[in-house]
Design a protein around this motif. Structure first.
Motif, PDB file in Angstrom:
ATOM      1  N   MET A   1     -30.987 -25.714  15.531  1.00 41.45           N
ATOM      2  CA  MET A   1     -30.357 -24.512  14.997  1.00 41.45           C
ATOM      3  C   MET A   1     -30.563 -23.346  15.959  1.00 41.45           C
ATOM      4  O   MET A   1     -31.698 -23.040  16.319  1.00 41.45           O
ATOM      5  N   VAL A  82     -22.212 -24.104  12.555  1.00 43.79           N
ATOM      6  CA  VAL A  82     -23.096 -24.195  13.718  1.00 43.79           C
ATOM      7  C   VAL A  82     -22.407 -24.945  14.850  1.00 43.79           C
ATOM      8  O   VAL A  82     -22.472 -24.542  16.019  1.00 43.79           O
ATOM      9  N   TYR A 116     -29.443 -29.739  15.602  1.00 42.41           N
ATOM     10  CA  TYR A 116     -29.349 -28.584  14.715  1.00 42.41           C
ATOM     11  C   TYR A 116     -29.471 -29.021  13.262  1.00 42.41           C
ATOM     12  O   TYR A 116     -28.840 -29.964  12.828  1.00 42.41           O
TER      13      TYR A 116
END
Length: 336
Positions: A1, A82, A116
């Motif tokens: 992330m 993301v 992530y």
């Protein structure tokens, strides 16, 4: 992330639960999803990271004046955003730079990290509406979820400009206006993953606590003076595309936990929890072994009037500090 992305869940009296992403680099908010499922004023909202065998799931809980508590699995929405941000940065990071020593040009490419959210990034991403988005098109689908601020030309109260422009000292530029129209376009989050009708009226406080493995306790308090506990089992089977499944294994209720509406709830462990109320009482509760009864262990008078909320943190083994706010602030220490 990426560490510069921050996800915010918000809700208010328009009955909408909304999920935003704040980007530190661009200093902008993007709305990722929204739902008007409750059809009533939403009183509280929060989140919980649910750890599974293959990945982590992001869970949002919301509660409204209709007495219902809703759980939302927003993992796919966050992952899709993301991926879009990272892919956009990938394109921006493919640069031609000039070496200062020999003047030669070289191509620099940064590769995307697939870890992530501890989630593998697949070739195709399932959307909340049942459709499938290609990972190569993820950045394209991202463009339609931006939040737009339509600001008319007028003078009055200052509000921050959505464009994210900055002054020379790197502070946000403010534009002056007395009115603005907020146009939000995001993904409809659809129906919640699970819904519980826990109270007769408004739910003022919710606490979700992980106990062990895939077992959780959901505690809530509301305007009906009742304390409600729901025992949940949450898992994300691989054969269900990693979507979170919630199963209710039991409940426990105390219909007269306080003499006035409950405004704060916190689960300490598998057997103990705290509640605070407008009646200026901080109660310590114990869950019996059969998990069907809640017994009052101790009740403490607090000096804060019109109690609005409380926060709890651990200060040692079986020791907790409790901050209670309202018309004033008070901090108490509790030892179990």
């Amino acid at each position: 992330m990426p560490t510069d992305l921050h996800f915010v869940a918000a809700a208010c009296s328009d009955s909408y639960v909304r999920l935003f992403c704040f980007n530190e680099k661009t200093r902008t908010f993007n709305i990722l999803g929204q739902s008007a499922f409750h059809c009533h004023c939403v009183l509280c909202v929060g989140h919980k990271i649910v750890s599974n065998k293959c990945h982590n799931s992001v869970l949002i809980y919301s509660a409204a004046t209709d007495g219902k508590i809703a759980l939302w699995d927003v993992t796919q929405i966050i992952r899709q955003h993301v991926c879009a941000v990272v892919l956009q940065r990938e394109e921006n990071n493919v640069l031609f730079s000039t070496d200062s020593k020999n003047g030669s040009a070289y191509k620099r490419t940064q590769h995307m990290n697939n870890s992530y959210l501890d989630l593998p990034v697949p070739e195709n991403i399932p959307n909340v509406d049942g459709s499938v988005t290609s990972i190569s098109d993820c950045d394209k689908s991202h463009k339609h979820v931006n939040m737009e601020l339509n600001v008319p030309k007028s003078t009055g109260t200052s509000v921050i400009s959505q464009t994210g422009s900055h002054t020379a000292n790197n502070t946000a530029k403010w534009s002056s206006t007395s009115h603005f129209d907020l146009k939000v376009e995001g993904i409809d989050m659809g129906d919640p993953t699970a819904v519980f009708h826990a109270h007769q009226s408004g739910v003022n406080a919710v606490s979700l606590k992980h106990i062990k493995d895939d077992w959780f306790i959901l505690a809530s308090g509301g305007d009906d003076n009742a304390l409600h506990m729901t025992f949940l089992q949450m898992a994300a089977p691989e054969d269900k595309d990693g979507l979170l499944e919630v199963t209710v294994t039991g409940t426990a209720v105390n219909t007269s936990a306080h003499a006035a509406q409950i405004t704060g709830v916190h689960v300490l462990d598998a057997k103990h929890l705290l509640t605070v109320s407008i009646d200026q009482r901080l109660n310590v509760w114990q869950l019996e072994d059969d998990c069907t009864q809640i017994t009052l262990m101790e009740s403490k008078f607090v000096n804060v009037a019109d109690v609005a909320d409380m926060d709890v943190w651990s200060s040692g083994e079986n020791k907790y500090e409790v901050a209670i706010c309202g018309v004033g602030l008070q901090v108490l220490s509790i030892t179990l």
